[in-house]
Design a protein around this motif. Structure first.
Motif, PDB file in Angstrom:
ATOM      1  N   UNK A 286      -5.493 -13.477 -48.822  1.00 52.48           N
ATOM      2  CA  UNK A 286      -4.346 -14.182 -49.415  1.00 52.48           C
ATOM      3  C   UNK A 286      -4.180 -15.497 -49.262  1.00 52.48           C
ATOM      4  N   UNK A 287      -4.583 -16.120 -47.836  1.00 43.73           N
ATOM      5  CA  UNK A 287      -4.559 -17.596 -47.544  1.00 43.73           C
ATOM      6  C   UNK A 287      -5.788 -18.252 -47.911  1.00 43.73           C
ATOM      7  N   UNK A 288      -6.674 -17.404 -48.425  1.00 44.92           N
ATOM      8  CA  UNK A 288      -7.931 -18.379 -48.665  1.00 44.92           C
ATOM      9  C   UNK A 288      -7.894 -19.222 -49.695  1.00 44.92           C
ATOM     10  N   UNK A 289      -8.309 -20.447 -49.404  1.00 46.31           N
ATOM     11  CA  UNK A 289      -8.560 -21.186 -50.660  1.00 46.31           C
ATOM     12  C   UNK A 289      -9.653 -21.593 -51.063  1.00 46.31           C
ATOM     13  N   UNK A 290      -9.963 -22.089 -52.327  1.00 43.01           N
ATOM     14  CA  UNK A 290     -11.310 -22.211 -52.886  1.00 43.01           C
ATOM     15  C   UNK A 290     -11.965 -23.333 -52.335  1.00 43.01           C
ATOM     16  N   UNK A 291     -13.372 -23.308 -51.945  1.00 40.11           N
ATOM     17  CA  UNK A 291     -14.111 -24.405 -51.198  1.00 40.11           C
ATOM     18  C   UNK A 291     -13.769 -25.552 -52.000  1.00 40.11           C
ATOM     19  N   UNK A 292     -13.578 -26.721 -50.957  1.00 40.94           N
ATOM     20  CA  UNK A 292     -13.402 -27.980 -51.638  1.00 40.94           C
ATOM     21  C   UNK A 292     -12.072 -28.148 -52.122  1.00 40.94           C
ATOM     22  N   UNK A 293     -11.127 -27.149 -52.188  1.00 38.37           N
ATOM     23  CA  UNK A 293      -9.756 -27.499 -52.565  1.00 38.37           C
ATOM     24  C   UNK A 293      -9.090 -28.479 -51.890  1.00 38.37           C
ATOM     25  N   UNK A 294      -8.873 -28.260 -50.563  1.00 36.91           N
ATOM     26  CA  UNK A 294      -8.252 -29.592 -49.920  1.00 36.91           C
ATOM     27  C   UNK A 294      -8.862 -30.695 -50.080  1.00 36.91           C
ATOM     28  N   UNK A 295     -10.017 -31.009 -50.034  1.00 39.57           N
ATOM     29  CA  UNK A 295     -10.709 -32.424 -50.228  1.00 39.57           C
ATOM     30  C   UNK A 295     -10.270 -32.883 -51.570  1.00 39.57           C
ATOM     31  N   UNK A 296     -10.293 -32.056 -52.586  1.00 37.72           N
ATOM     32  CA  UNK A 296     -10.061 -32.435 -53.840  1.00 37.72           C
ATOM     33  C   UNK A 296      -8.500 -32.861 -54.022  1.00 37.72           C
ATOM     34  N   UNK A 297      -7.806 -32.035 -53.458  1.00 38.50           N
ATOM     35  CA  UNK A 297      -6.298 -32.571 -53.660  1.00 38.50           C
ATOM     36  C   UNK A 297      -6.085 -33.751 -52.803  1.00 38.50           C
ATOM     37  N   UNK A 298      -6.851 -33.957 -51.812  1.00 40.78           N
ATOM     38  CA  UNK A 298      -6.470 -35.290 -51.054  1.00 40.78           C
ATOM     39  C   UNK A 298      -7.238 -36.320 -51.197  1.00 40.78           C
ATOM     40  N   UNK A 299      -8.110 -36.214 -52.363  1.00 40.96           N
ATOM     41  CA  UNK A 299      -8.992 -37.313 -52.629  1.00 40.96           C
ATOM     42  C   UNK A 299     -10.242 -37.566 -51.501  1.00 40.96           C
ATOM     43  N   UNK A 300     -10.473 -36.718 -50.953  1.00 37.41           N
ATOM     44  CA  UNK A 300     -11.431 -36.882 -49.791  1.00 37.41           C
ATOM     45  C   UNK A 300     -12.691 -36.448 -50.249  1.00 37.41           C
ATOM     46  N   UNK A 301     -13.745 -37.251 -50.198  1.00 36.68           N
ATOM     47  CA  UNK A 301     -15.295 -36.880 -50.574  1.00 36.68           C
ATOM     48  C   UNK A 301     -15.767 -36.312 -49.252  1.00 36.68           C
ATOM     49  N   UNK A 302     -16.024 -34.918 -49.424  1.00 33.30           N
ATOM     50  CA  UNK A 302     -16.735 -34.346 -48.453  1.00 33.30           C
ATOM     51  C   UNK A 302     -18.163 -34.596 -48.040  1.00 33.30           C
ATOM     52  N   UNK A 303     -18.766 -34.424 -47.027  1.00 33.66           N
ATOM     53  CA  UNK A 303     -19.993 -34.909 -46.529  1.00 33.66           C
ATOM     54  C   UNK A 303     -21.004 -34.448 -47.610  1.00 33.66           C
ATOM     55  N   UNK A 304     -22.150 -34.953 -47.814  1.00 28.45           N
ATOM     56  CA  UNK A 304     -23.027 -34.456 -48.887  1.00 28.45           C
ATOM     57  C   UNK A 304     -23.632 -33.016 -48.615  1.00 28.45           C
ATOM     58  N   UNK A 305     -23.563 -32.046 -49.555  1.00 30.49           N
ATOM     59  CA  UNK A 305     -24.155 -30.925 -49.212  1.00 30.49           C
ATOM     60  C   UNK A 305     -23.101 -29.976 -48.683  1.00 30.49           C
ATOM     61  N   UNK A 306     -21.892 -30.353 -48.543  1.00 32.39           N
ATOM     62  CA  UNK A 306     -20.718 -29.528 -48.548  1.00 32.39           C
ATOM     63  C   UNK A 306     -20.836 -28.357 -49.353  1.00 32.39           C
ATOM     64  N   UNK A 307     -20.212 -27.009 -48.932  1.00 35.45           N
ATOM     65  CA  UNK A 307     -19.893 -25.955 -49.618  1.00 35.45           C
ATOM     66  C   UNK A 307     -20.972 -25.392 -50.638  1.00 35.45           C
ATOM     67  N   UNK A 308     -22.202 -25.735 -50.154  1.00 31.11           N
ATOM     68  CA  UNK A 308     -23.494 -25.127 -50.692  1.00 31.11           C
ATOM     69  C   UNK A 308     -23.781 -23.968 -50.093  1.00 31.11           C
ATOM     70  N   UNK A 309     -23.968 -22.821 -51.015  1.00 31.31           N
ATOM     71  CA  UNK A 309     -24.090 -21.369 -50.323  1.00 31.31           C
ATOM     72  C   UNK A 309     -25.299 -21.475 -49.144  1.00 31.31           C
ATOM     73  N   UNK A 310     -26.277 -22.112 -49.393  1.00 33.61           N
ATOM     74  CA  UNK A 310     -27.118 -22.173 -48.204  1.00 33.61           C
ATOM     75  C   UNK A 310     -26.981 -22.786 -47.060  1.00 33.61           C
ATOM     76  N   UNK A 311     -25.591 -23.443 -46.977  1.00 38.51           N
ATOM     77  CA  UNK A 311     -24.957 -23.908 -45.679  1.00 38.51           C
ATOM     78  C   UNK A 311     -24.376 -22.954 -44.920  1.00 38.51           C
ATOM     79  N   UNK A 312     -24.041 -21.566 -45.691  1.00 40.90           N
ATOM     80  CA  UNK A 312     -23.411 -20.662 -44.807  1.00 40.90           C
ATOM     81  C   UNK A 312     -24.448 -19.981 -43.970  1.00 40.90           C
ATOM     82  N   UNK A 313     -25.800 -19.890 -44.672  1.00 41.28           N
ATOM     83  CA  UNK A 313     -26.932 -19.238 -43.886  1.00 41.28           C
ATOM     84  C   UNK A 313     -27.304 -20.303 -42.698  1.00 41.28           C
TER      85      UNK A 313
END
Ligand SMILES: Nc1ncnc2c1ncn2[C@@H]1O[C@H](COP(=O)(O)OP(=O)(O)OP(=O)(O)O)[C@@H](O)[C@H]1O
Length: 317
Positions: A286-313
């Motif tokens: 219920x409380x899960x937010x889509x990946x990158x949601x906070x960054x988008x809403x706050x105008x923050x550019x996440x570090x390159x490669x963020x939220x890519x599926x292979x990062x999970x591995x």
């Protein structure tokens, strides 16, 4: 549904030793929060204060309209029923089998019949994957199983808030990964508010909705996972990326000479923000937010490669 914990201006000392001061944060209802901090910064003291085992010197902790810093013993007793706690070592009674350990709070705090107790115990043993181990003694099982049994016991009174004191201590990385998945799955199922104290950076980077960092007798930062993982604030950056360069030294803060010596050292770039660990059935919490949601809403550019599926591995998820 879980309940909110609203902490304001909380201060705790032992004698003249200030542990932390002016801590203000809100643990949102139903969300998963991780509290980090170097050893000895008072994370366990914070958990104990939240459940009223320790009294703060100043400030308030409001849960369902009751300030447990100042309420009567009777109100505190009622509020405590909202909590389930997974202690560091599982805190099992060594002479009781797992079934009796898990049944213990029900026998102590409720008037349920043995057959009702059996249904609840077996349901919670099932939730944590321990069906078949009911007759084992705590000394006969692995540390990971003991944690699971401790978790089953923490859940028997259907808590609205679950506190985890270093759930990964003493566990190997594989058992830690299984336990993290169990924590996320449980949160999805029971919707309670989870607060986890841990030293495990991988857990902190992948499991919670929010992260807090206690450092040098105060709360350095508290907020959404993406906020802290994209933060350039020196203490947050150093701790969440397990680096030696930064204000945190071997025992406590670095002194002025040490900081001067490393002032020209270039910091490595922030690593990509990993995807958040999802429930194993793929249905978002219920409380899960889509990946990158906070960054988008706050105008923050996440570090390159963020939220890519292979990062999970790469982070062991
Ligand atoms: N009951 C107590 N009386 C006096 N001092 C205490 C008490 N409980 C804890 N402390 C002190 O409070 C400080 C913080 O302890 P705490 O165990 O909360 O740290 P921590 O951040 O959880 O550490 P770790 O990560 O190593 O578990 C320590 O200096 C400890 O000695």
């Amino acid at each position: 549904m879980g309940v909110e914990i609203k902490v304001e201006h909380l201060t705790k000392s032992f004698g003249k030793q200030l542990i932390w001061g002016d801590v203000t944060l809100t643990v949102p209802a139903g969300e998963i929060c991780v509290m980090l901090g170097p050893s000895g910064t008072g994370k366990s003291v914070f958990l104990k204060t939240l459940i009223g085992l320790l009294k703060p010197d100043e400030g308030s902790i409001v849960i369902e309209g009751t300030d447990i810093a100042t309420c009567s013993e009777r109100d505190l007793y009622e509020i405590r029923k909202l909590f389930g706690v997974l202690f560091q070592d599982g805190a099992m009674f060594g002479s009781m089998n797992l079934y009796d350990n898990v049944a213990f709070p029900l026998r102590e705090h409720t008037k349920k019949s043995e057959s009702e107790i059996r249904d609840i115990v077996m349901e919670k043993m099932d939730l944590v994957g321990l069906i078949g181990a009911e007759d084992k003694l705590p000394g006969e099982i692995s540390g990971g199983m003991r944690k699971r049994a401790g978790l089953a016991r923490a859940l028997v009174l259907d808590p609205e808030i679950v506190l985890f004191d270093e759930p990964d201590s003493g566990l190997d990385p594989v058992r830690t990964a299984f336990l993290n998945q169990l924590i996320v799955d449980l949160n999805a199922q029971i919707d309670a508010t989870f607060l986890i104290v841990t030293h495990d950076i991988n857990t902190a980077r992948t499991v919670p909705d929010n992260i807090g960092l206690l450092y040098h007798r105060h709360l350095a930062m508290f907020g959404p996972r993406e906020m802290l993982l994209s933060s350039e604030e020196p203490v947050v950056r150093q701790f969440l990326n397990a680096q030696r360069v930064g204000p945190i030294g071997m025992s406590e803060e670095k002194d002025a000479d040490e900081l001067e010596a490393e002032k020209d050292q270039e910091l490595p770039p922030l690593p990509p923000i990993p995807l958040q660990l999802e429930p194993s059935n793929g249905i978002a919490r219920r409380s899960q937010r889509p990946p990158g949601d906070w960054c988008r809403q706050n105008g923050v550019t996440p570090p390159p490669g963020s939220f890519e599926p292979n990062m999970a591995m790469a982070t062991g998820v």
